[in-house]
Design a protein around this motif. Structure first.
Motif, PDB file in Angstrom:
ATOM      1  N   VAL A  28      30.805  35.631  33.566  1.00 27.40           N
ATOM      2  CA  VAL A  28      31.978  34.774  33.373  1.00 27.40           C
ATOM      3  C   VAL A  28      31.539  33.329  33.150  1.00 27.40           C
ATOM      4  O   VAL A  28      32.048  32.633  32.246  1.00 27.40           O
ATOM      5  CB  VAL A  28      32.931  34.866  34.582  1.00 27.40           C
ATOM      6  N   ASN A  46      33.933  41.346  41.251  1.00 25.20           N
ATOM      7  CA  ASN A  46      33.377  39.999  41.421  1.00 25.20           C
ATOM      8  C   ASN A  46      31.943  40.043  41.915  1.00 25.20           C
ATOM      9  O   ASN A  46      31.538  39.242  42.760  1.00 25.20           O
ATOM     10  CB  ASN A  46      34.273  39.196  42.373  1.00 25.20           C
ATOM     11  N   LEU A  86      32.903  41.822  28.567  1.00 22.97           N
ATOM     12  CA  LEU A  86      32.195  40.772  29.292  1.00 22.97           C
ATOM     13  C   LEU A  86      30.747  41.156  29.587  1.00 22.97           C
ATOM     14  O   LEU A  86      29.826  40.377  29.317  1.00 22.97           O
ATOM     15  CB  LEU A  86      32.929  40.456  30.596  1.00 22.97           C
ATOM     16  N   ILE A 131      36.589  44.884  31.065  1.00 24.11           N
ATOM     17  CA  ILE A 131      35.635  43.883  31.544  1.00 24.11           C
ATOM     18  C   ILE A 131      34.205  44.327  31.254  1.00 24.11           C
ATOM     19  O   ILE A 131      33.366  43.545  30.794  1.00 24.11           O
ATOM     20  CB  ILE A 131      35.829  43.628  33.052  1.00 24.11           C
ATOM     21  N   GLU A 171      30.140  32.901  29.667  1.00 21.52           N
ATOM     22  CA  GLU A 171      31.185  32.848  28.645  1.00 21.52           C
ATOM     23  C   GLU A 171      31.944  31.528  28.708  1.00 21.52           C
ATOM     24  O   GLU A 171      32.292  30.943  27.670  1.00 21.52           O
ATOM     25  CB  GLU A 171      32.148  34.026  28.831  1.00 21.52           C
ATOM     26  N   SER A 197      30.140  37.595  37.877  1.00 20.67           N
ATOM     27  CA  SER A 197      30.322  36.139  38.018  1.00 20.67           C
ATOM     28  C   SER A 197      29.416  35.377  37.063  1.00 20.67           C
ATOM     29  O   SER A 197      29.848  34.398  36.422  1.00 20.67           O
ATOM     30  CB  SER A 197      30.053  35.719  39.463  1.00 20.67           C
ATOM     31  N   HIS A 223      37.237  34.110  39.216  1.00 19.16           N
ATOM     32  CA  HIS A 223      37.125  35.465  39.756  1.00 19.16           C
ATOM     33  C   HIS A 223      38.323  36.299  39.323  1.00 19.16           C
ATOM     34  O   HIS A 223      39.325  35.771  38.831  1.00 19.16           O
ATOM     35  CB  HIS A 223      37.010  35.444  41.288  1.00 19.16           C
TER      36      HIS A 223
END
Length: 233
Positions: A82, A74, A162, A158, A85, A79, A138
């Motif tokens: 995320v 996190n 990501l 991830i 996205e 963050s 998170h």
């Protein structure tokens, strides 16, 4: 991958990891420091090129793992990725997003009307970015225990999907994982197209199911392919 101080020039693959064994501690320290500096954009000792000689992996897409249990699921970078996205998803579902923001705006105004203060205000202005930050997305990486191999497998997913990282470098992976566990990590990397590079201090610690490059104390390079064929340079 090219590293000029030691004359290293190796092909990295998504299909299997390469282990580089640096037998001399001073060489190990220099290699790791130069790679860290390259990732930080303050060194040009390394180069990662495609088959045509153009840039393949930028420093920002390389991740160094010296202690798998200290990976920050996190971090600010994660963050922000995320939220980015999630914002793209909101753009696809524009109508639902607009209805939700309008409802939240009405809720904010209704609460303020009930508060008995003349100078009360809200910073919410219908901006999706602000609302997504309030959602506080998170990750919960504690799948089993801190040293569970599934944690690093999740982090590889991830990082690839990501963060769009392309290369993950593990320092002393044999100190953290068994060969069987490394097999599972490699399977995940192949599935996510993450290139793996293992750095070890000795040949006997090398991952046995991939190619190995030994850098001895005299900076002689000895290549051991997966079929146990040895090449010296």
């Amino acid at each position: 991958m090219a590293y000029s101080p030691f004359g290293i020039s190796e092909q990295l693959s998504e299909n299997q990891p390469l282990t580089i064994c640096l037998e001399n501690p001073a060489h190990f320290r220099k290699f790791v420091k130069d790679l860290n500096d390259f990732c930080d954009g303050i060194s040009e000792e390394f180069a990662f090129l495609d088959g045509e000689g153009s840039k393949w992996i930028s420093p920002s897409k390389i991740q160094m793992i010296s202690n798998p249990s200290s990976v920050d699921f996190n971090s600010r970078q994660v963050s922000n990725a995320v939220i980015k996205e999630a914002r793209q998803i909101c753009q696809v579902y524009e109508l639902v997003t607009a209805e939700m923001l309008a409802a939240f705006g009405r809720f904010s105004e209704a609460v303020m009307e009930k508060l008995p203060y003349l100078t009360i205000a809200s910073d919410f202005n219908g901006d999706i970015n602000g609302f997504l930050k309030l959602c506080n997305f998170h990750f919960f990486p504690n799948l089993a225990s801190e040293d569970d191999v599934r944690v690093i497998q999740e982090w590889i997913k991830i990082s690839s999907q990501l963060l769009r990282n392309r290369l993950m470098v593990f320092l002393n992976p044999s100190s953290f994982y068994t060969v069987t566990e490394l097999d599972e990590i490699v399977k995940t990397s192949i599935q996510t197209k993450m290139v793996l590079l293992f750095i070890e201090p000795a040949d006997e610690k090398a991952y046995p199911n991939g190619d190995v490059l030994i850098v001895d104390s005299d900076l002689c390079l000895i290549k051991k392919k997966q079929d146990n064929k040895i090449e010296a340079r």
